[in-house]
Design an enzyme around this catalytic site. Structure first.
Site, PDB file in Angstrom:
ATOM      1  N   ARG A 166      -3.776 -10.209   4.981  1.00 36.28           N
ATOM      2  CA  ARG A 166      -4.606 -10.037   3.683  1.00 36.28           C
ATOM      3  C   ARG A 166      -3.011  -9.448   3.109  1.00 36.28           C
ATOM      4  O   ARG A 166      -2.773  -8.820   2.931  1.00 36.28           O
ATOM      5  CB  ARG A 166      -5.185  -9.146   3.256  1.00 36.28           C
ATOM      6  CG  ARG A 166      -6.057  -8.792   2.377  1.00 36.28           C
ATOM      7  CD  ARG A 166      -7.987  -7.982   1.825  1.00 36.28           C
ATOM      8  NE  ARG A 166      -7.742  -7.870   0.330  1.00 36.28           N
ATOM      9  CZ  ARG A 166      -7.595  -7.568  -0.150  1.00 36.28           C
ATOM     10  NH1 ARG A 166      -7.127  -6.711  -0.483  1.00 36.28           N
ATOM     11  NH2 ARG A 166      -8.112  -7.555  -1.926  1.00 36.28           N
ATOM     12  N   LYS A 210       0.683  -1.599   0.062  1.00 35.46           N
ATOM     13  CA  LYS A 210      -0.018  -0.208  -0.351  1.00 35.46           C
ATOM     14  C   LYS A 210       0.561   0.995  -0.191  1.00 35.46           C
ATOM     15  O   LYS A 210       2.044   1.555   0.097  1.00 35.46           O
ATOM     16  CB  LYS A 210      -1.000   0.168   1.356  1.00 35.46           C
ATOM     17  CG  LYS A 210      -2.390  -0.699   0.712  1.00 35.46           C
ATOM     18  CD  LYS A 210      -2.880  -1.053   1.659  1.00 35.46           C
ATOM     19  CE  LYS A 210      -4.981  -1.662   1.472  1.00 35.46           C
ATOM     20  NZ  LYS A 210      -5.151  -1.130   2.698  1.00 35.46           N
TER      21      LYS A 210
END
Length: 277
Positions: free
Chosen positions: A256, A222
């Protein structure tokens, strides 16, 4: 209780579990367009399972910053055949990354074991659909909507605001028929949050874990990692490992990720060391 039932399978959440990401979208931030073909998607699923993933998260809507909305029918068409094909071929928990009631119901009907919703079941009909399935749900915090969430994130106190919202949302879900032992919480790293917001949430993650719901963290590749380390999307593996190692130490149990094998090895070692305490 450490065991959680995900449809036809149970997982021991006293141990760390890796949720492999399968985006069947053309526009996800890291792997958009790679797995829209069913055969390609299934090969990737097989690879992730062989690397140690115990959950596969199938998403048909990109929720990256600035992403466009997808119709419910289009999401059904993208997701349901993939979920069905995975369950026919592999012994794994399939999670559906969705906010849509129809996707929730049809996914459950073809074998999905977890509803993973970035909107915490706030869309019309989603909570009722989830309660009807009696499947576990993962409630994530997001400020705003994907197309605008990063324009000006603002909180009075990000830790109190985010964790308080998730605690209240869990209570609302229980009141609507979701079993209390079927709820997982996700702080929503990168969803309507600045770099410092994300870092504060990760630093205080033990407070979320203290609410006695399992905690999921998904920081794989991210922007946070790019902002801290100055790395492009394809150079964020070590940063992702660092975030998830820190999260495990603070009580998270589901991670995740895009890079399954490296996370499995990292968290297996960390878990084994922790067991000797």
């Amino acid at each position: 209780m450490s065991e959680m039932r995900f449809g036809d399978k149970s997982l021991d959440l006293s141990l760390p579990h890796i949720m492999g990401i399968l985006n069947v979208t053309p526009d996800s931030f890291s792997d958009g367009g790679l797995y829209v073909n069913l055969d390609t998607a299934l090969k990737h699923v097989e690879s992730m399972i062989m690397d140690g993933a115990t959950l596969i998260d199938v998403g048909g809507e990109s929720t990256r910053p600035g992403a466009a909305a997808v119709s419910e029918l289009e999401e059904v068409d993208r997701v349901i055949p993939v979920v069905e094909a995975i369950k026919q071929r592999f012994d794994v928990v399939v999670s559906i990354d969705t906010s849509q009631s129809q996707v929730i119901l049809e996914g459950a009907a073809v074998g999905a074991g977890l509803i993973n919703d970035v909107r915490a079941l706030s869309k019309e009909g989603a909570l009722q659909a989830a309660a009807k399935t009696q499947l576990p749900v993962c409630l994530m915090h997001m400020q705003g909507a994907p197309n605008t969430m990063q324009e000006n994130p603002n909180y009075a106190s990000v830790v109190e605001d985010v964790f308080g919202y998730l605690e209240r949302r869990a209570a609302e879900c229980i009141e609507s028929g979701v079993l209390s032992n079927n709820i997982i919480l996700d702080p929503g790293i990168g969803f309507g949050k600045t770099k410092n917001h994300n870092l504060m949430l990760l630093n205080q993650l033990h407070k979320l874990a203290s609410l006695n719901f399992p905690v999921l963290v998904g920081a794989s590749r991210k922007t946070l990692i790019g902002d801290v380390l100055g790395r492009s999307v394809d150079e964020r593996l070590f940063g992702s490992l660092g975030v998830h190692a820190s999260s495990f130490e603070r009580g998270a149990c589901i991670f995740r990720v895009h890079d399954v094998k490296s996370h499995v090895e990292l968290l297996t070692m960390m878990s084994r060391i922790k067991q000797e305490c």
